[in-house]
Design a protein around this motif. Structure first.
Motif, short mmCIF file in Angstrom:
data_model
loop_
_atom_site.label_atom_id
_atom_site.label_comp_id
_atom_site.label_asym_id
_atom_site.label_seq_id
_atom_site.Cartn_x
_atom_site.Cartn_y
_atom_site.Cartn_z
N ASP A 195 -3.00 -1.58 -0.30
CA ASP A 195 -4.16 -1.95 0.49
C ASP A 195 -4.18 -3.47 0.62
O ASP A 195 -5.01 -4.17 0.04
CB ASP A 195 -5.44 -1.44 -0.18
N ASP A 200 -0.73 -3.28 5.71
CA ASP A 200 -1.34 -2.76 6.93
C ASP A 200 -0.32 -2.47 8.02
O ASP A 200 -0.58 -1.68 8.94
CB ASP A 200 -2.37 -3.77 7.48
N ARG A 222 -4.29 4.33 1.47
CA ARG A 222 -4.20 3.03 0.82
C ARG A 222 -4.38 3.15 -0.69
O ARG A 222 -5.03 4.06 -1.18
CB ARG A 222 -5.27 2.09 1.38
#
Length: 438
Positions: A195, A200, A222
């Motif tokens: 995370d 991402d 995540r």
């Protein structure tokens, strides 16, 4: 994988045979401006840094060590072993190789300090290094016009900066290739990733391979990158896979050094569910990890793993293994199966060829960079395709102008050993062209 959002942070189909795609793409205005600025020196630092005449050639290798997240101590250790080996043979072109090492601590401030030290010490290049903080160290290197050769491929800047000369396709190629491999054999796919800002970017890259093979996109789960247990995440991933129809689901943990921690939790949660498979990328797992987890009876058995290079048993690695045996014997940090160690070996192989191409001339940051920019093609003994860096390469159109080696290999854990799942490498260029990494 933390810190400020980089210029374009990364991590950037079906596995088919290697194709040597013709290098295409347009030289963007931004790249032209960057190159012109570098040629003019940007008004910052004088151009000739270190290594002139018959004096020593100074380079730097950095990587995180002794942190709570991913650590790569084998990279600077291999670099120092390489220097001992080269200097024992008379150096590079008769010049002593001086290798500086630096710990970036998985920290943006420390990464910038490493780069500033490279400038202060007149390093002619940063070679075979690992850092996720490109936005911290690249401006320093670019200001001093110091080339970055053979980074680990953690950030998009490594595939966009005119000072970067990557030897592999980084996380973009690994994940695109893994998605392609899983598309035809998996039901629902769950990606368990950090995370973080860098994390991402992982889903889009894995999904590019899945979608190219006609598979639906993965579920993005995540997780903290420095957790000491992942019981909740493992349980949720398994519950999701159990909801699928037809083919068994696949769980893909890509958590760096914490992948092993996740798999410990996954082993417990998976009892009674042998149908769910796992897959990951080299760097999140290696043979040492597999051995420590129980080998053939461990949770990795049957898992697919994508890597950049041939399996460690390939004869092409024999020169590196010989060096490790002679110069790093007893150093447990230097593992021939570690992707960071392998990348560092290849990066220094490139650097050696660059220096040799200069003959008796000056070895400086400027001359090293010019040799690479003028089209020098470098062989790596069969570990990668021949490498040559331009700003009009085959992935320039999707924002990766420096990604010149998109090949990946597919391996599988069989009887507790990481072995090749198919012959040769696969070029993921076509898949990456369709990746949504904006």
């Amino acid at each position: 994988m933390t810190g400020r959002r980089p210029h374009r942070s990364t991590y950037p189909g079906g596995l088919r045979g290697r194709s040597r795609a013709t290098r295409t793409g347009a030289l963007t205005a931004g790249a032209l401006v960057a190159c012109a600025s570098l040629a003019a020196g940007c008004g910052a630092v004088p151009g000739a840094t270190g290594g002139s005449g018959d004096g020593p050639i100074t380079v730097m290798t950095w990587a995180p060590q002794d942190t709570g997240a991913t650590n790569k101590p084998g990279m600077p250790a291999l670099a120092q072993a390489y220097a001992r080996w080269v200097n024992g043979q008379g150096g590079l072109g008769g010049r002593k190789l001086n290798v500086l090492t630096c710990n970036d601590h998985n920290d943006s401030v420390a990464a910038a300090k490493c780069a500033r030290r490279a400038v202060k010490e007149d390093a002619v290049a940063v070679v075979g290094s690992y850092s996720q903080y490109a936005d911290s160290f690249f401006p320093v290197l670019e200001g001093a016009r110091i080339p970055y050769i053979g980074g680990y491929g953690l950030t998009n800047t490594e595939f966009t900066s005119p000072l970067s000369y990557p030897v592999n396709g980084g996380q973009p190629a690994l994940l695109a290739g893994l998605g392609g491999a899983l598309a035809h054999s998996c039901g629902p796919v769950t990606l368990v990733r950090p995370d973080t800002i860098a994390g991402d970017q992982l889903p889009a890259l894995l999904d590019s391979g899945l979608v190219s093979g006609g598979h639906e996109r993965s579920h993005d789960q995540r997780a903290a990158e420095d957790a000491t247990a992942y019981d909740d995440q493992a349980g949720r991933a398994l519950a999701r896979e159990g909801a699928g129809q037809g083919k068994p689901g696949c769980v893909v943990p890509v958590l760096g050094d914490r992948t092993g921690t996740f798999m410990d939790s996954f082993r417990r949660a998976r009892e009674g569910r042998p149908d769910v498979r796992t897959a990951t990328v080299l760097g999140s797992v290696d043979q040492t990890t597999i051995n420590a987890s129980g080998g053939a009876s461990g949770p990795y058995e049957g898992a697919y793993v994508t890597g950049w290079y041939p399996a460690v048993g390939d004869p092409a690695w024999d020169p590196m293994k010989k060096l490790i045996k002679e110069q790093a014997f007893g150093d447990n940090n230097v593992d021939a199966a570690d992707a960071g160690v392998q990348t560092t070996w290849i990066a220094y192989t490139v650097f050696k060829e660059v220096v040799e191409s200069l003959g008796d001339g000056e070895v400086s940051a400027d001359t090293v960079r010019r040799a690479l920019d003028d089209g020098l093609e470098v062989g790596t003994g069969g570990l990668t395709p021949d490498l040559r860096w331009t700003f009009a390469d085959k992935l320039a159109s999707v924002g990766f102008p420096r990604l010149v080696n998109a090949d990946v290999t597919l391996q599988v854990v069989r009887d507790g050993r990481l072995v090749s799942a198919r012959r040769g490498a696969v070029d993921t260029t076509r898949t990456l062209r369709n990746a949504d990494v904006a």
